[in-house]
Design a protein around this motif. Structure first.
Motif, PDB file in Angstrom:
ATOM      1  N   ALA A 101       7.613  50.225  37.827  1.00  0.00           N
ATOM      2  CA  ALA A 101       8.821  50.808  38.427  1.00  0.00           C
ATOM      3  C   ALA A 101       9.979  49.820  38.368  1.00  0.00           C
ATOM      4  O   ALA A 101      10.819  49.774  39.264  1.00  0.00           O
ATOM      5  N   VAL A 105      17.188  55.387  46.612  1.00  0.00           N
ATOM      6  CA  VAL A 105      18.531  54.872  46.334  1.00  0.00           C
ATOM      7  C   VAL A 105      19.520  55.374  47.372  1.00  0.00           C
ATOM      8  O   VAL A 105      20.326  54.599  47.929  1.00  0.00           O
ATOM      9  N   GLU A 162      13.487  51.434  38.458  1.00  0.00           N
ATOM     10  CA  GLU A 162      13.891  51.846  39.803  1.00  0.00           C
ATOM     11  C   GLU A 162      14.287  50.630  40.639  1.00  0.00           C
ATOM     12  O   GLU A 162      15.242  50.690  41.428  1.00  0.00           O
ATOM     13  N   THR A 210      17.748  49.680  39.762  1.00  0.00           N
ATOM     14  CA  THR A 210      18.688  50.638  40.340  1.00  0.00           C
ATOM     15  C   THR A 210      18.908  50.346  41.822  1.00  0.00           C
ATOM     16  O   THR A 210      20.048  50.425  42.323  1.00  0.00           O
ATOM     17  N   LEU A 211      17.855  49.995  42.532  1.00  0.00           N
ATOM     18  CA  LEU A 211      17.983  49.651  43.948  1.00  0.00           C
ATOM     19  C   LEU A 211      18.820  48.382  44.135  1.00  0.00           C
ATOM     20  O   LEU A 211      19.619  48.293  45.077  1.00  0.00           O
ATOM     21  N   ARG A 249       6.341  53.345  46.827  1.00  0.00           N
ATOM     22  CA  ARG A 249       7.667  53.208  47.421  1.00  0.00           C
ATOM     23  C   ARG A 249       8.015  51.727  47.551  1.00  0.00           C
ATOM     24  O   ARG A 249       7.176  50.854  47.296  1.00  0.00           O
ATOM     25  N   TRP A 250       9.287  51.457  47.957  1.00  0.00           N
ATOM     26  CA  TRP A 250       9.792  50.084  48.019  1.00  0.00           C
ATOM     27  C   TRP A 250      10.188  49.686  49.441  1.00  0.00           C
ATOM     28  O   TRP A 250      10.634  50.522  50.231  1.00  0.00           O
ATOM     29  N   ARG A 278       6.770  46.418  46.411  1.00  0.00           N
ATOM     30  CA  ARG A 278       6.204  47.735  46.105  1.00  0.00           C
ATOM     31  C   ARG A 278       5.039  47.981  47.054  1.00  0.00           C
ATOM     32  O   ARG A 278       4.083  47.193  47.112  1.00  0.00           O
TER      33      ARG A 278
END
Length: 289
Positions: A188, A235, A191, A194-195, A216-217, A211
């Motif tokens: 990921a 996001v 992603e 992007t975060l 999820r983060w 992670r």
């Protein structure tokens, strides 16, 4: 008495008649004109090549002809040139391609050599060709690390596609790269990037991404603060926290966790030291009363 002369019978013989009838068949004509000569030739060649000495002589002649062609100066490769690769990657390429120069270009399998070079972790793409002058040109496009992935055996450099490029010497060697951790973080990476871009004003305080459960983060900030993001809409949730922090200075308070997993409204957790301080103040007030 005159002797009677016998006239020859004009009718063909039975064998001749059958042969002429068979010649009217296309398959028979093909067998007679093609298959039979080819078979006789193959039989003769087989008998001739059955002798071992004759075969050895033919192979020697073929090898001599091939050698005289492939070892001509214009077909010889004398050196290797590598472009687009760092010094360490170039050394790795030379190590995995142990070519003894000079060598004929006919003896080089460029496609197999390309697959070997691309098999290196830091290499994203490669092209090989023989330049005029007998130079094997290897052009390499290396993977660009965008994240540091903390694993049990240390830090690893990861590119935007999640490929592990190499093991990092240490955090100080790559101060510009964000850090991520957790199982499945490499899957990921896009992603995560992007975060990092969505963090906005919180970016200077971001220490890394974790992670959780490979789904999820969590965003880890300085001062031990953590933003727990949802599995879907991470996001948007992070942008919402950044806006609240900028307008209401939410993260300037003594909070330990901002939980965004249960909708748009954040659930906050006060730091333990603040809770203990509050209880001390309360007990003091009760004692005064």
């Amino acid at each position: 008495m005159r002797q009677m002369t016998q006239r020859a019978d004009p009718a063909p013989s039975r064998l001749t008649y059958r042969f002429e009838r068979m010649m009217l068949t296309p398959l028979f004509r093909f067998a007679l004109r093609v298959v039979l000569p080819f078979g006789l030739t193959a039989l003769s060649a087989g008998i001739w090549f059955s002798d071992q000495d004759r075969r050895d002589n033919i192979n020697m002649v073929i090898d001599d002809v091939r050698t005289s062609i492939v070892e001509r100066p214009e077909f010889m490769v004398k050196a290797m040139a590598i472009e687009g690769a760092s010094a360490s990657v170039a050394d790795d390429i030379r190590e995995i391609l142990p070519v003894d120069f000079p060598v004929s270009s006919f003896d080089l399998s460029l496609e197999d050599m390309k697959e070997t070079v691309v098999g290196l972790s830091p290499v994203k793409a490669a092209s090989l060709r023989v330049r005029p002058g007998g130079v094997l040109q290897i052009t390499v496009a290396e993977r660009t690390p965008v994240m540091l992935w903390r694993m049990r055996d240390g830090l690893h450099l990861v590119d935007a596609e999640g490929f592990v490029v190499a093991q990092a010497a240490g955090r100080d060697a790559y101060p510009e790269l964000p850090v991520m951790a957790g199982e499945g973080a490499d899957q990921a990476t896009a992603e995560a990037m992007t975060l990092m871009r969505a963090a906005g004003p919180l970016t200077p305080r971001v220490r890394g991404l974790v992670r959780v459960g490979a789904r999820r983060w969590d965003v880890v900030l300085d001062r031990g603060q953590r933003i727990m993001l949802p599995e879907v809409g991470a996001v948007a949730a992070l942008e919402h926290v950044a806006a609240l922090s900028q307008v209401h200075e939410m993260l300037e308070r003594d909070l330990s966790v901002v939980d965004m997993r249960l909708g748009d409204r954040p659930t906050i957790r006060i730091a333990e030291r603040s809770v203990q301080a509050w209880w001390r103040i309360r007990e003091t007030r009760v004692g005064l009363e």
